[in-house]
Design a protein around this motif. Sequence first.
Motif, PDB file in Angstrom:
ATOM      1  N   TYR B  35       0.860  -1.175   0.000  1.00 34.41           N
ATOM      2  CA  TYR B  35       0.000   0.000   0.000  1.00 34.41           C
ATOM      3  C   TYR B  35       0.896   1.225   0.000  1.00 34.41           C
ATOM      4  O   TYR B  35       1.866   1.303   0.757  1.00 34.41           O
ATOM      5  CB  TYR B  35      -0.915   0.016   1.232  1.00 34.41           C
ATOM      6  CG  TYR B  35      -1.947  -1.075   1.208  1.00 34.41           C
ATOM      7  CD1 TYR B  35      -1.703  -2.292   1.822  1.00 34.41           C
ATOM      8  CD2 TYR B  35      -3.167  -0.889   0.567  1.00 34.41           C
ATOM      9  CE1 TYR B  35      -2.651  -3.301   1.802  1.00 34.41           C
ATOM     10  CE2 TYR B  35      -4.117  -1.897   0.535  1.00 34.41           C
ATOM     11  CZ  TYR B  35      -3.853  -3.097   1.155  1.00 34.41           C
ATOM     12  OH  TYR B  35      -4.786  -4.095   1.128  1.00 34.41           O
ATOM     13  N   TYR B  52      -3.644   5.783   2.464  1.00 34.95           N
ATOM     14  CA  TYR B  52      -2.913   4.956   1.517  1.00 34.95           C
ATOM     15  C   TYR B  52      -3.765   4.659   0.288  1.00 34.95           C
ATOM     16  O   TYR B  52      -4.990   4.801   0.315  1.00 34.95           O
ATOM     17  CB  TYR B  52      -2.397   3.665   2.156  1.00 34.95           C
ATOM     18  CG  TYR B  52      -3.437   2.654   2.611  1.00 34.95           C
ATOM     19  CD1 TYR B  52      -3.434   2.193   3.929  1.00 34.95           C
ATOM     20  CD2 TYR B  52      -4.378   2.111   1.744  1.00 34.95           C
ATOM     21  CE1 TYR B  52      -4.347   1.252   4.364  1.00 34.95           C
ATOM     22  CE2 TYR B  52      -5.298   1.175   2.172  1.00 34.95           C
ATOM     23  CZ  TYR B  52      -5.283   0.742   3.478  1.00 34.95           C
ATOM     24  OH  TYR B  52      -6.188  -0.193   3.904  1.00 34.95           O
ATOM     25  N   ILE B  53      -3.066   4.239  -0.755  1.00 38.95           N
ATOM     26  CA  ILE B  53      -3.724   3.807  -1.975  1.00 38.95           C
ATOM     27  C   ILE B  53      -3.098   2.488  -2.387  1.00 38.95           C
ATOM     28  O   ILE B  53      -1.883   2.307  -2.299  1.00 38.95           O
ATOM     29  CB  ILE B  53      -3.625   4.879  -3.084  1.00 38.95           C
ATOM     30  CG1 ILE B  53      -4.464   4.483  -4.290  1.00 38.95           C
ATOM     31  CG2 ILE B  53      -2.178   5.180  -3.456  1.00 38.95           C
ATOM     32  CD1 ILE B  53      -4.696   5.638  -5.274  1.00 38.95           C
ATOM     33  N   SER B  59      -8.441   3.325  -2.012  1.00 37.28           N
ATOM     34  CA  SER B  59      -7.766   4.178  -1.037  1.00 37.28           C
ATOM     35  C   SER B  59      -8.501   4.201   0.299  1.00 37.28           C
ATOM     36  O   SER B  59      -9.683   3.869   0.376  1.00 37.28           O
ATOM     37  CB  SER B  59      -7.625   5.600  -1.582  1.00 37.28           C
ATOM     38  OG  SER B  59      -8.877   6.104  -1.992  1.00 37.28           O
ATOM     39  N   LEU B  71      -6.022  10.722  -3.113  1.00 33.31           N
ATOM     40  CA  LEU B  71      -4.803  10.024  -3.498  1.00 33.31           C
ATOM     41  C   LEU B  71      -4.997   9.414  -4.877  1.00 33.31           C
ATOM     42  O   LEU B  71      -6.116   9.013  -5.227  1.00 33.31           O
ATOM     43  CB  LEU B  71      -4.472   8.923  -2.491  1.00 33.31           C
ATOM     44  CG  LEU B  71      -4.291   9.343  -1.030  1.00 33.31           C
ATOM     45  CD1 LEU B  71      -3.978   8.115  -0.169  1.00 33.31           C
ATOM     46  CD2 LEU B  71      -3.194  10.380  -0.891  1.00 33.31           C
TER      47      LEU B  71
END
Lengths: 110, 118
Positions: B35, B52-53, B59, B71
Amino acid sequence: QSALTQPASVSGSPGQSVTISCTGTSSDIGTYKLVSWYQQHPGKAPKLLIYGVSQRPSGVSDRFSGSKSGNTASLTISGLQAEDEADYFCCSFAGSSPYVFGTGTKVTVL
Amino acid sequence: QVHLQMSGPGLLKASQTLSLTCTVSGGSLTSGSHYWSWIRHRPGKGLEWLGYISETGGSYFNPSLRSRLSLSLVTSENQFSLSLRSVTAADSALYYCAREWEGAYDSWGQGVLVTVSS
């Protein structure tokens, strides 16, 4: 989600061992085995020392060890060396948040 | 060894949008099991996880920033990016991109110091 609590500073003489605590809650450290520790020298990016509570990535000295008991995780540095003088911080998975970091500890080598 | 190189402006005015990019070298964004994350360190405070993505574009955000944070991935460029809208002085911080693996961050960008002026 509140930050994990670490002592602001710890110190030790070369060759000694020091332990840094990281206290969370039953919503993070107490429930999950996803605790990690990082070392950061001034002006540098953090470096992963420990993951999964006690696992060391390849290349990390075995002088660094991690453990967990209840809601508190610990990092022990054995055989303290001058190069270990740095900031250290912990991190835990926290479910819905989902990650929370520690407040950070400055290690001084006397 | 994966290397993350960050880019983006260090100075913004309040209400503007902060845009940061992290370029990955020595590995692929789509190598699996990772991630791609953003973390910041505000003065006098601890590190704060931003979001996070995943490699598929899914995400997850820090609830406190969800309304202002986006993101994205540009897989052809091996880059991932952060966009934080309507910044204020409280968003002044050292921003990092990082790769998450097994619930830990094994590679970090060099950090970008962002200052928001009024």
